[in-house]
Motif scaffolding. Structure first.
Motif, PDB file in Angstrom:
ATOM      1  N   ASP A  30       0.872  -1.182   0.000  1.00 30.48           N
ATOM      2  CA  ASP A  30       0.000   0.000   0.000  1.00 30.48           C
ATOM      3  C   ASP A  30       0.902   1.222   0.000  1.00 30.48           C
ATOM      4  O   ASP A  30       1.589   1.494   0.983  1.00 30.48           O
ATOM      5  CB  ASP A  30      -0.920   0.016   1.216  1.00 30.48           C
ATOM      6  CG  ASP A  30      -1.875   1.199   1.213  1.00 30.48           C
ATOM      7  OD1 ASP A  30      -1.867   1.983   0.245  1.00 30.48           O
ATOM      8  OD2 ASP A  30      -2.640   1.343   2.175  1.00 30.48           O
ATOM      9  N   LYS A  48      -7.265  -9.946  10.353  1.00 33.05           N
ATOM     10  CA  LYS A  48      -6.900  -8.632   9.824  1.00 33.05           C
ATOM     11  C   LYS A  48      -5.621  -8.124  10.478  1.00 33.05           C
ATOM     12  O   LYS A  48      -5.297  -8.458  11.613  1.00 33.05           O
ATOM     13  CB  LYS A  48      -8.030  -7.631  10.045  1.00 33.05           C
ATOM     14  CG  LYS A  48      -9.267  -7.980   9.257  1.00 33.05           C
ATOM     15  CD  LYS A  48     -10.348  -6.974   9.495  1.00 33.05           C
ATOM     16  CE  LYS A  48     -11.600  -7.364   8.721  1.00 33.05           C
ATOM     17  NZ  LYS A  48     -12.728  -6.526   9.109  1.00 33.05           N
ATOM     18  N   TYR A  50      -3.989  -4.684  11.671  1.00 32.91           N
ATOM     19  CA  TYR A  50      -4.387  -3.331  12.034  1.00 32.91           C
ATOM     20  C   TYR A  50      -3.163  -2.428  12.145  1.00 32.91           C
ATOM     21  O   TYR A  50      -2.099  -2.857  12.599  1.00 32.91           O
ATOM     22  CB  TYR A  50      -5.129  -3.338  13.376  1.00 32.91           C
ATOM     23  CG  TYR A  50      -6.482  -3.991  13.298  1.00 32.91           C
ATOM     24  CD1 TYR A  50      -7.618  -3.231  13.039  1.00 32.91           C
ATOM     25  CD2 TYR A  50      -6.638  -5.363  13.452  1.00 32.91           C
ATOM     26  CE1 TYR A  50      -8.871  -3.815  12.959  1.00 32.91           C
ATOM     27  CE2 TYR A  50      -7.879  -5.962  13.369  1.00 32.91           C
ATOM     28  CZ  TYR A  50      -8.993  -5.185  13.124  1.00 32.91           C
ATOM     29  OH  TYR A  50     -10.228  -5.770  13.036  1.00 32.91           O
ATOM     30  N   ASN A  59      -6.168   7.845  10.479  1.00 29.16           N
ATOM     31  CA  ASN A  59      -7.147   6.777  10.677  1.00 29.16           C
ATOM     32  C   ASN A  59      -6.526   5.543  11.300  1.00 29.16           C
ATOM     33  O   ASN A  59      -5.334   5.285  11.134  1.00 29.16           O
ATOM     34  CB  ASN A  59      -7.754   6.349   9.337  1.00 29.16           C
ATOM     35  CG  ASN A  59      -8.621   7.405   8.714  1.00 29.16           C
ATOM     36  OD1 ASN A  59      -9.341   8.113   9.401  1.00 29.16           O
ATOM     37  ND2 ASN A  59      -8.570   7.508   7.403  1.00 29.16           N
ATOM     38  N   VAL A  61      -6.700   1.749  10.495  1.00 27.61           N
ATOM     39  CA  VAL A  61      -7.117   0.992   9.322  1.00 27.61           C
ATOM     40  C   VAL A  61      -6.825  -0.491   9.521  1.00 27.61           C
ATOM     41  O   VAL A  61      -6.000  -0.873  10.353  1.00 27.61           O
ATOM     42  CB  VAL A  61      -6.444   1.500   8.024  1.00 27.61           C
ATOM     43  CG1 VAL A  61      -6.848   2.925   7.721  1.00 27.61           C
ATOM     44  CG2 VAL A  61      -4.943   1.403   8.108  1.00 27.61           C
ATOM     45  N   PHE A  63      -6.242  -4.201   7.192  1.00 29.95           N
ATOM     46  CA  PHE A  63      -5.993  -4.834   5.907  1.00 29.95           C
ATOM     47  C   PHE A  63      -6.318  -6.312   6.053  1.00 29.95           C
ATOM     48  O   PHE A  63      -5.914  -6.936   7.031  1.00 29.95           O
ATOM     49  CB  PHE A  63      -4.524  -4.689   5.493  1.00 29.95           C
ATOM     50  CG  PHE A  63      -4.135  -3.294   5.117  1.00 29.95           C
ATOM     51  CD1 PHE A  63      -4.191  -2.887   3.794  1.00 29.95           C
ATOM     52  CD2 PHE A  63      -3.720  -2.396   6.079  1.00 29.95           C
ATOM     53  CE1 PHE A  63      -3.827  -1.602   3.440  1.00 29.95           C
ATOM     54  CE2 PHE A  63      -3.354  -1.107   5.734  1.00 29.95           C
ATOM     55  CZ  PHE A  63      -3.417  -0.700   4.402  1.00 29.95           C
ATOM     56  N   ASP A  64      -7.019  -6.855   5.063  1.00 36.90           N
ATOM     57  CA  ASP A  64      -7.201  -8.303   5.068  1.00 36.90           C
ATOM     58  C   ASP A  64      -5.991  -8.951   4.421  1.00 36.90           C
ATOM     59  O   ASP A  64      -5.071  -8.259   3.961  1.00 36.90           O
ATOM     60  CB  ASP A  64      -8.523  -8.719   4.411  1.00 36.90           C
ATOM     61  CG  ASP A  64      -8.579  -8.465   2.906  1.00 36.90           C
ATOM     62  OD1 ASP A  64      -7.533  -8.220   2.253  1.00 36.90           O
ATOM     63  OD2 ASP A  64      -9.699  -8.517   2.363  1.00 36.90           O
ATOM     64  N   ALA A  68      -6.833  -5.739   0.989  1.00 40.41           N
ATOM     65  CA  ALA A  68      -7.965  -4.811   0.947  1.00 40.41           C
ATOM     66  C   ALA A  68      -7.979  -3.989   2.230  1.00 40.41           C
ATOM     67  O   ALA A  68      -7.915  -4.529   3.333  1.00 40.41           O
ATOM     68  CB  ALA A  68      -9.270  -5.565   0.771  1.00 40.41           C
ATOM     69  N   LYS A  69      -8.056  -2.682   2.073  1.00 45.18           N
ATOM     70  CA  LYS A  69      -7.960  -1.738   3.189  1.00 45.18           C
ATOM     71  C   LYS A  69      -9.341  -1.242   3.580  1.00 45.18           C
ATOM     72  O   LYS A  69     -10.161  -0.923   2.722  1.00 45.18           O
ATOM     73  CB  LYS A  69      -7.084  -0.560   2.740  1.00 45.18           C
ATOM     74  CG  LYS A  69      -6.948   0.572   3.712  1.00 45.18           C
ATOM     75  CD  LYS A  69      -6.063   1.634   3.081  1.00 45.18           C
ATOM     76  CE  LYS A  69      -5.976   2.898   3.856  1.00 45.18           C
ATOM     77  NZ  LYS A  69      -5.122   3.885   3.184  1.00 45.18           N
ATOM     78  N   SER A  70      -9.574  -1.143   4.900  1.00 47.56           N
ATOM     79  CA  SER A  70     -10.810  -0.545   5.387  1.00 47.56           C
ATOM     80  C   SER A  70     -10.494   0.375   6.559  1.00 47.56           C
ATOM     81  O   SER A  70      -9.606   0.090   7.365  1.00 47.56           O
ATOM     82  CB  SER A  70     -11.818  -1.620   5.807  1.00 47.56           C
ATOM     83  OG  SER A  70     -11.288  -2.425   6.838  1.00 47.56           O
ATOM     84  N   VAL A  71     -11.178   1.497   6.633  1.00 46.06           N
ATOM     85  CA  VAL A  71     -11.003   2.438   7.740  1.00 46.06           C
ATOM     86  C   VAL A  71     -11.836   1.943   8.913  1.00 46.06           C
ATOM     87  O   VAL A  71     -13.032   1.683   8.779  1.00 46.06           O
ATOM     88  CB  VAL A  71     -11.427   3.867   7.339  1.00 46.06           C
ATOM     89  CG1 VAL A  71     -11.376   4.798   8.534  1.00 46.06           C
ATOM     90  CG2 VAL A  71     -10.536   4.379   6.221  1.00 46.06           C
ATOM     91  N   VAL A  72     -11.181   1.797  10.067  1.00 44.85           N
ATOM     92  CA  VAL A  72     -11.842   1.343  11.281  1.00 44.85           C
ATOM     93  C   VAL A  72     -12.374   2.540  12.060  1.00 44.85           C
ATOM     94  O   VAL A  72     -13.491   2.528  12.554  1.00 44.85           O
ATOM     95  CB  VAL A  72     -10.865   0.526  12.157  1.00 44.85           C
ATOM     96  CG1 VAL A  72     -11.483   0.144  13.477  1.00 44.85           C
ATOM     97  CG2 VAL A  72     -10.380  -0.699  11.398  1.00 44.85           C
TER      98      VAL A  72
END
Length: 131
Positions: A30, A48, A50, A59, A61, A63-64, A68-72
């Motif tokens: 990333d 995940k 973190y 943020n 965040v 990652f799986d 794939a990134k997601s904001v926590v």
């Protein structure tokens, strides 16, 4: 830090993030934010990885395994430490608020990954001991 599949997660000085498989091949990276200079991953039982962003947008965040990134959570302050997952299923981190440092936590719904090398210190106690 490595997950159960042997994937190693790390960030480098320029703030980019990487996941490398057990054979040393890059699995994903990333390079979008460059905001992870003071950060370190924590691996959770939900599979995940973190990490917190040092730079804006600040943020937490996740990652799986595929990257794939997601904001926590949006923190709004600089995070000045790696994140750590406690047995209480919270993600702990240090942040800078104005001129003071603070400790904060966020519920993530699962505990730390346990296994061969899921965290700093190479074991659940962080001792580097093989016992």
């Amino acid at each position: 830090m490595a997950d159960r599949e042997g994937t190693v997660y790390f960030c480098e000085k320029n703030g980019y993030l990487y996941a490398v498989d057990r054979n040393g091949s890059e699995k994903w990276s990333d390079k979008t934010d460059k905001g992870y200079i003071y950060s370190g991953f924590a691996l959770a039982a939900d599979g995940k990885a973190y990490i917190a962003q040092y730079a804006s947008p600040n943020n937490l965040v996740a990652f799986d395994n595929a990257g794939a990134k997601s904001v926590v959570k949006t923190i709004g302050d600089q995070v000045m430490s790696p994140v750590t997952i406690g047995p209480d299923r919270r993600l702990y981190y240090g942040r800078k608020n104005d001129l003071a440092g603070m400790v904060d936590a966020w519920e993530i719904g699962c505990g730390p990954l346990s296994g061969e090398w899921p965290m700093r210190g190479c074991n659940d106690q962080g001792t580097n001991s093989l016992k």
